[in-house]
Design a protein around this motif. Structure first.
Motif, PDB file in Angstrom:
ATOM      1  N   ILE A   1      -9.443  24.829 -41.125  1.00  0.00           N
ATOM      2  CA  ILE A   1      -8.126  23.670 -40.726  1.00  0.00           C
ATOM      3  C   ILE A   1      -8.042  22.920 -42.197  1.00  0.00           C
ATOM      4  N   LEU A   2      -9.275  22.586 -42.715  1.00  0.00           N
ATOM      5  CA  LEU A   2      -9.057  21.839 -44.213  1.00  0.00           C
ATOM      6  C   LEU A   2      -8.611  22.842 -45.082  1.00  0.00           C
ATOM      7  N   LYS A   3      -8.922  23.984 -45.319  1.00  0.00           N
ATOM      8  CA  LYS A   3      -8.422  25.039 -46.309  1.00  0.00           C
ATOM      9  C   LYS A   3      -7.077  25.237 -46.317  1.00  0.00           C
ATOM     10  N   GLN A   4      -6.655  25.235 -44.916  1.00  0.00           N
ATOM     11  CA  GLN A   4      -5.088  25.413 -44.692  1.00  0.00           C
ATOM     12  C   GLN A   4      -4.400  24.121 -45.168  1.00  0.00           C
ATOM     13  N   HIS A   5      -4.614  22.999 -44.839  1.00  0.00           N
ATOM     14  CA  HIS A   5      -4.370  21.643 -45.283  1.00  0.00           C
ATOM     15  C   HIS A   5      -3.991  21.762 -46.529  1.00  0.00           C
ATOM     16  N   LEU A   6      -5.440  21.848 -47.379  1.00  0.00           N
ATOM     17  CA  LEU A   6      -5.455  22.026 -48.738  1.00  0.00           C
ATOM     18  C   LEU A   6      -4.450  22.840 -49.377  1.00  0.00           C
ATOM     19  N   ALA A   7      -4.146  23.904 -48.995  1.00  0.00           N
ATOM     20  CA  ALA A   7      -3.155  24.977 -49.592  1.00  0.00           C
ATOM     21  C   ALA A   7      -1.656  24.392 -49.195  1.00  0.00           C
ATOM     22  N   GLU A   8      -1.164  23.532 -48.219  1.00  0.00           N
ATOM     23  CA  GLU A   8      -0.159  23.209 -47.869  1.00  0.00           C
ATOM     24  C   GLU A   8       0.070  21.815 -48.795  1.00  0.00           C
ATOM     25  N   LEU A   9      -1.117  21.040 -49.085  1.00  0.00           N
ATOM     26  CA  LEU A   9      -1.004  20.050 -49.913  1.00  0.00           C
ATOM     27  C   LEU A   9      -0.765  20.519 -51.543  1.00  0.00           C
ATOM     28  N   LYS A  10      -1.362  21.441 -51.986  1.00  0.00           N
ATOM     29  CA  LYS A  10      -1.060  21.997 -53.289  1.00  0.00           C
ATOM     30  C   LYS A  10       0.070  22.524 -53.416  1.00  0.00           C
ATOM     31  N   THR A  11       0.798  23.210 -52.376  1.00  0.00           N
ATOM     32  CA  THR A  11       2.031  23.777 -52.464  1.00  0.00           C
ATOM     33  C   THR A  11       3.288  22.611 -52.618  1.00  0.00           C
ATOM     34  N   GLU A  12       2.966  21.358 -51.812  1.00  0.00           N
ATOM     35  CA  GLU A  12       3.926  20.451 -51.951  1.00  0.00           C
ATOM     36  C   GLU A  12       3.774  19.785 -53.114  1.00  0.00           C
TER      37      GLU A  12
END
Length: 69
Positions: A9-20
């Motif tokens: 979940i943290l890895k997915q959230h991190l990917a979303e943050l980096k994309t944003e």
């Protein structure tokens, strides 16, 4: 929830943050290049980008294993 699930979940959230964060960078560049903006608009985008950077840092820190010194 297991530790592995939390890590994913943290890895997915991190990917979303980096994309944003990357999208925000592109939006700032596009706004500057358009020449048609006000400083408040630009300031808000930059502030949001800094907030994202802080969230990325905290999420990456949460993903690092605890190391006993």
């Amino acid at each position: 929830m297991t530790e592995i699930d939390e890590q994913e979940i943290l890895k997915q959230h991190l990917a979303e943050l980096k994309t944003e964060h990357r999208d925000m960078d592109l939006a700032i560049d596009a706004l500057i290049n358009s020449g048609n903006y006000n400083s408040l608009q630009l300031q808000r985008l930059k502030k949001r980008k800094l907030i994202l950077k802080d969230q990325i840092f905290r999420t990456e820190s949460a993903l690092l294993p605890d190391i006993i010194a």
